[in-house]
Motif scaffolding. Structure first.
Motif, PDB file in Angstrom:
ATOM      1  N   SER A   1       8.015 -73.646  31.480  1.00  0.00           N
ATOM      2  CA  SER A   1       7.004 -73.941  32.507  1.00  0.00           C
ATOM      3  C   SER A   1       7.564 -73.730  33.902  1.00  0.00           C
ATOM      4  CB  SER A   1       6.497 -75.376  32.344  1.00  0.00           C
ATOM      5  OG  SER A   1       5.887 -75.567  31.073  1.00  0.00           O
ATOM      6  N   ILE A   2       8.804 -74.160  34.097  1.00  0.00           N
ATOM      7  CA  ILE A   2       9.438 -73.972  35.408  1.00  0.00           C
ATOM      8  C   ILE A   2       9.603 -72.489  35.711  1.00  0.00           C
ATOM      9  CG2 ILE A   2      11.574 -74.337  36.714  1.00  0.00           C
ATOM     10  CD1 ILE A   2      11.878 -77.002  35.243  1.00  0.00           C
ATOM     11  N   ASP A   3      10.000 -71.719  34.674  1.00  0.00           N
ATOM     12  CA  ASP A   3      10.170 -70.281  34.861  1.00  0.00           C
ATOM     13  C   ASP A   3       8.843 -69.610  35.221  1.00  0.00           C
ATOM     14  OD1 ASP A   3      11.845 -67.890  34.710  1.00  0.00           O
ATOM     15  OD2 ASP A   3      10.655 -67.384  32.943  1.00  0.00           O
ATOM     16  N   GLU A   4       7.755 -69.981  34.522  1.00  0.00           N
ATOM     17  CA  GLU A   4       6.443 -69.427  34.828  1.00  0.00           C
ATOM     18  C   GLU A   4       5.996 -69.827  36.234  1.00  0.00           C
ATOM     19  OE1 GLU A   4       3.792 -70.678  31.814  1.00  0.00           O
ATOM     20  OE2 GLU A   4       4.716 -69.468  30.221  1.00  0.00           O
ATOM     21  N   LEU A   5       6.292 -71.065  36.612  1.00  0.00           N
ATOM     22  CA  LEU A   5       5.929 -71.533  37.951  1.00  0.00           C
ATOM     23  C   LEU A   5       6.667 -70.744  39.027  1.00  0.00           C
ATOM     24  CD1 LEU A   5       4.386 -73.594  39.655  1.00  0.00           C
ATOM     25  CD2 LEU A   5       6.339 -75.144  39.444  1.00  0.00           C
ATOM     26  N   MET A   6       7.951 -70.453  38.802  1.00  0.00           N
ATOM     27  CA  MET A   6       8.727 -69.679  39.767  1.00  0.00           C
ATOM     28  C   MET A   6       8.195 -68.251  39.864  1.00  0.00           C
ATOM     29  SD  MET A   6      10.907 -71.595  41.221  1.00  0.00           S
ATOM     30  CE  MET A   6      11.871 -70.316  42.004  1.00  0.00           C
ATOM     31  N   ASN A   7       7.846 -67.656  38.718  1.00  0.00           N
ATOM     32  CA  ASN A   7       7.285 -66.305  38.735  1.00  0.00           C
ATOM     33  C   ASN A   7       5.966 -66.264  39.498  1.00  0.00           C
ATOM     34  OD1 ASN A   7       9.406 -65.277  37.230  1.00  0.00           O
ATOM     35  ND2 ASN A   7       8.361 -65.564  35.268  1.00  0.00           N
TER      36      ASN A   7
ATOM     37  N   GLN B   1       6.695 -66.529  43.227  1.00  0.00           N
ATOM     38  CA  GLN B   1       7.199 -65.272  43.777  1.00  0.00           C
ATOM     39  C   GLN B   1       6.087 -64.229  43.891  1.00  0.00           C
ATOM     40  OE1 GLN B   1      10.402 -64.248  41.151  1.00  0.00           O
ATOM     41  NE2 GLN B   1      11.789 -65.826  41.925  1.00  0.00           N
ATOM     42  N   GLU B   2       5.230 -64.153  42.855  1.00  0.00           N
ATOM     43  CA  GLU B   2       4.105 -63.213  42.895  1.00  0.00           C
ATOM     44  C   GLU B   2       3.147 -63.565  44.026  1.00  0.00           C
ATOM     45  OE1 GLU B   2       1.743 -59.973  41.749  1.00  0.00           O
ATOM     46  OE2 GLU B   2       3.808 -60.535  41.272  1.00  0.00           O
ATOM     47  N   ASN B   3       2.913 -64.857  44.224  1.00  0.00           N
ATOM     48  CA  ASN B   3       2.045 -65.293  45.315  1.00  0.00           C
ATOM     49  C   ASN B   3       2.625 -64.888  46.667  1.00  0.00           C
ATOM     50  OD1 ASN B   3      -0.273 -67.017  46.318  1.00  0.00           O
ATOM     51  ND2 ASN B   3       1.440 -68.119  47.249  1.00  0.00           N
ATOM     52  N   GLY B   4       3.943 -64.986  46.788  1.00  0.00           N
ATOM     53  CA  GLY B   4       4.589 -64.571  48.037  1.00  0.00           C
ATOM     54  C   GLY B   4       4.428 -63.089  48.293  1.00  0.00           C
ATOM     55  N   ARG B   5       4.578 -62.277  47.218  1.00  0.00           N
ATOM     56  CA  ARG B   5       4.412 -60.821  47.366  1.00  0.00           C
ATOM     57  C   ARG B   5       2.978 -60.463  47.746  1.00  0.00           C
ATOM     58  NH1 ARG B   5       8.057 -60.725  42.843  1.00  0.00           N
ATOM     59  NH2 ARG B   5       6.297 -60.679  41.393  1.00  0.00           N
TER      60      ARG B   5
END
Length: 284
Positions: free
Chosen positions: A71-77, A80-84
């Protein structure tokens, strides 16, 4: 004190040995039961149940921890996608602002120089050539766009390299294009312009097309400005309908008419008139 420590250590060793023996026994009994066609005995079933229960107790927190990491990994992805995406939106907004500024500056310069009908005032509609008769190969072709795409009579048409002609007839779903290579007397001629290396210009019109040499002939030239081979030729926009700045080709040579009274400029077209699969139409 020393003896008690040894006893405690020995006791742990004994317990460990017992656990190992029990585990080996459970595995052995389980294997025999698995290979046997008879129903497992009560001790085997008890040991299997205890082993399964213990395995569930151990695996449950492991699965929970693993799920938490996923879940943490998906949240980080996602972060990051939101930032891009946010950066792309910001870049798009900045580009839009720059485009608006350039359009305003372009309009102001045109007003100051009293220039109108350049290519920046037009949108481009692409179309496919659907018909080209051998009997009229050098004069016309049919494209698959018509009034439903905003096309109308008189609009300029470009090939892959440059100007090829203009629309002379429009239907709902197709249109007829008259080519520059049409030598008929009724064809509507383009006003074109040559610019030499010094920035000086020569205006004239397309008077004919030399089919044997594949050259556009520019006539009705009144200027004495010198031009040479390789100078660029574009539309001048003086006709009123055709925008200025459409690329036509390059000067191939400069000559005169049969009487030597007027100058003629022979132009190598930017487009191969024998190979026009698609076109672009400039629409105001």
């Amino acid at each position: 004190m020393f003896k008690m420590k040894n006893i405690f250590t020995s006791r742990r060793l004994v317990i460990g040995v017992i656990v190992v023996i029990v585990a080996i026994g459970a595995i052995t009994l389980g294997a025999r039961a698995h290979n046997s066609e008879k129903e497992p005995s009560l001790p085997v079933r008890v040991i299997s149940d205890v082993s399964g229960w213990t395995s569930n107790i151990v695996n449950t927190p492991i699965r929970a921890v693993k799920g938490g990491f996923d879940s943490i990994d998906e949240l980080m992805n996602t972060y990051q996608e939101n930032g891009r995406l946010t950066k792309k939106v910001d870049d798009l907004a900045q580009t839009k602002v720059q485009l608006q500024v350039l359009q305003q500056e372009n309009r102001a310069l045109k007003d100051q120089l009293k220039i109108s009908n350049t290519l920046t005032d037009y949108k481009v509609v692409n179309a496919v050539v659907t018909s080209r008769s051998p009997s009229s190969w050098q004069t016309q072709l049919i494209i698959d766009k018509g009034t439903n795409a905003g096309l109308k009579k008189g609009l300029s048409v470009m090939g892959s390299g440059g100007l090829i002609g203009r629309i002379t007839q429009v239907n709902t779903t197709n249109a007829k294009v008259e080519l520059i290579s049409d030598n008929s007397q009724v064809s509507d001629r383009f006003a074109i312009r040559v610019q030499n290396g010094d920035g000086e210009t020569v205006d004239g019109i397309v008077t004919s097309f030399n089919q044997s040499k594949n050259l556009i002939v520019m006539g009705q030239i009144t200027s004495s400005v010198s031009v040479k081979k390789g100078d660029l030729v574009t539309t001048s926009g003086l006709g009123g309908v055709t925008p200025s700045g459409l690329y036509v080709g390059k000067v191939e040579k400069v000559g005169s008419d049969n009487y030597g009274l007027s100058k003629k400029i022979y132009i190598k077209p930017a487009t191969d008139f024998n190979n026009i699969p698609v076109v672009s139409v400039a629409i105001p």
